[in-house]
Design an enzyme around this catalytic site. Structure first.
Site, PDB file in Angstrom:
ATOM      1  CG  HIS A  11       4.705  -3.733  -8.095  1.00 33.27           C
ATOM      2  ND1 HIS A  11       5.892  -3.448  -7.442  1.00 33.27           N
ATOM      3  CD2 HIS A  11       3.713  -3.477  -7.181  1.00 33.27           C
ATOM      4  CE1 HIS A  11       5.651  -3.035  -6.223  1.00 33.27           C
ATOM      5  NE2 HIS A  11       4.327  -3.054  -6.025  1.00 33.27           N
ATOM      6  CB  SER A  45       4.654  -3.121  -2.780  1.00 36.50           C
ATOM      7  OG  SER A  45       4.366  -1.905  -3.413  1.00 36.50           O
ATOM      8  CD1 TRP A  46       3.037  -0.078   3.332  1.00 34.60           C
ATOM      9  CD2 TRP A  46       4.552   1.545   3.000  1.00 34.60           C
ATOM     10  NE1 TRP A  46       3.186   0.592   4.524  1.00 34.60           N
ATOM     11  CE2 TRP A  46       4.119   1.599   4.346  1.00 34.60           C
ATOM     12  CE3 TRP A  46       5.505   2.465   2.560  1.00 34.60           C
ATOM     13  CZ2 TRP A  46       4.597   2.533   5.253  1.00 34.60           C
ATOM     14  CZ3 TRP A  46       5.988   3.399   3.466  1.00 34.60           C
ATOM     15  CH2 TRP A  46       5.544   3.429   4.785  1.00 34.60           C
ATOM     16  CG  ASP A  66       7.875  -3.217 -10.058  1.00 33.49           C
ATOM     17  OD1 ASP A  66       6.984  -2.373 -10.255  1.00 33.49           O
ATOM     18  OD2 ASP A  66       8.096  -3.737  -8.952  1.00 33.49           O
ATOM     19  N   GLY A 123       0.838  -1.191   0.000  1.00 32.73           N
ATOM     20  CA  GLY A 123       0.000   0.000   0.000  1.00 32.73           C
ATOM     21  C   GLY A 123       0.881   1.251   0.000  1.00 32.73           C
TER      22      GLY A 123
END
Length: 319
Positions: free
Chosen positions: A294, A110-111, A266, A43
């Site tokens: 991604h 990711s986050w 990505d 996120g």
């Protein structure tokens, strides 16, 4: 290719009061006596899904998942108050202490890779190993790439135009701050419209091959509301990190076994994020998914991640 482990249900779940009126959802799956591993979702604002449990052998691991402040099943839903990186790091430590875990493996994408790295740099003694996917270093150039004047809009200009079309005509400029102000403003229908457009733009960019099922699953109204607003909240505040904080503090985790998996194509978090992290952690293992973007659900990336968790279990046994 490695495939997901079978679907499983939690054997324990609860809401943990972490202060400032926030309660975070925590669940445990797999083997209660297994090696503890914490899954950290992306996120910000993404929340966990049932598939996130399936990267880990349920016979080997005590699998712990949680929804970060304000998203998923955590309460209050959508709250951005007291929602900053250091609060999230503190929440992770509170989970570890609540579950009486001395140290654990950390898995984040990711986050989730950002938060995993910041947590590990703050609490290296608590981390057995790191498996990281789709690295996001949280620098200004990383947010600009996807949501402002960066390169992503040159690759998907048609998708980007659809996002811009959701903004009022007076505000059709690639500004994260403008979008953020609209999404936290008093006009709730407009805020929801912008949140949907923001989320759809990002999710459509996540896979190398178009995947409508993946997009539709990730862009329902509830998901869009937290994903877009949380991301914009963090981006306008430079992810609540000092400039280049993760790379500058990487020496703190140089001895933690680290596997980095990143898609060659990505578009959301370009490959140089992973490359720079690997250079800063010369003992890390960098695995490039040559046929992926991604998303963690892309076949090659999924294969590498599951293989990494299989190897990860041997780390604890060798110590």
């Amino acid at each position: 290719m490695n495939q997901f482990y079978p679907e499983i249900e939690p054997y324990n779940y609860f809401l943990l009061d972490v202060g400032h009126d926030h309660q975070i959802y925590v669940e445990e799956c797999g083997n209660p006596d297994g090696q503890p591993v914490l899954f950290i979702h992306g996120g910000p604002g993404g929340g966990c899904s049932s598939n996130d449990r399936r990267f880990f052998d349920p016979d080997v691991y005590r699998i712990i998942l949680f929804d970060q402040r304000g998203c998923g099943r955590s309460l209050p839903h959508g709250s951005l108050d007291f929602n900053e990186t250091q609060y999230l790091v503190n929440d992770i430590e509170k989970i570890r202490q609540k579950l009486a875990i001395d140290n654990w493996h950390i898995f984040g994408g990711s986050w989730g890779s950002t938060l995993s790295l910041v947590y590990a740099e703050n609490h290296p003694e608590s981390v057995l190993s790191l498996v990281l996917r789709g690295i996001f270093l949280g620098r200004p150039e990383d947010t600009i790439w996807t949501f402002s004047s960066g390169g992503a809009i040159r690759i998907f200009p048609d998708y980007w135009q659809e996002y811009l079309n959701a903004l009022p005509k007076s505000n059709q400029s690639p500004s994260i701050k403008i979008a953020y102000d609209l999404m936290v403003g008093d006009d709730k229908p407009l805020a929801m419209k912008v949140a949907r457009a923001w989320s759809k733009w990002e999710i459509r960019c996540c896979t190398l091959k178009p995947n409508d099922e993946f997009v539709n699953a990730a862009t329902n109204d509830e998901s869009c509301w937290t994903l877009a607003r949380h991301e914009a909240h963090y981006m306008v505040n430079d992810c609540f990190l000092s400039p280049n904080e993760i790379l500058e503090n990487s020496h703190r985790i140089k001895n933690i076994p680290t596997t980095i998996v990143h898609g060659r194509y990505d578009i959301v978090c370009p490959f140089d994020n992973a490359w720079l992290l690997h250079q800063a952690l010369p003992n890390s293992k960098l695995i490039v998914s040559e046929t992926a973007g991604h998303a963690s659900i892309e076949d090659e990336t999924k294969h590498h991640l599951i293989n990494a968790t299989q190897q990860m279990s041997k780390i604890n046994n060798s110590q």
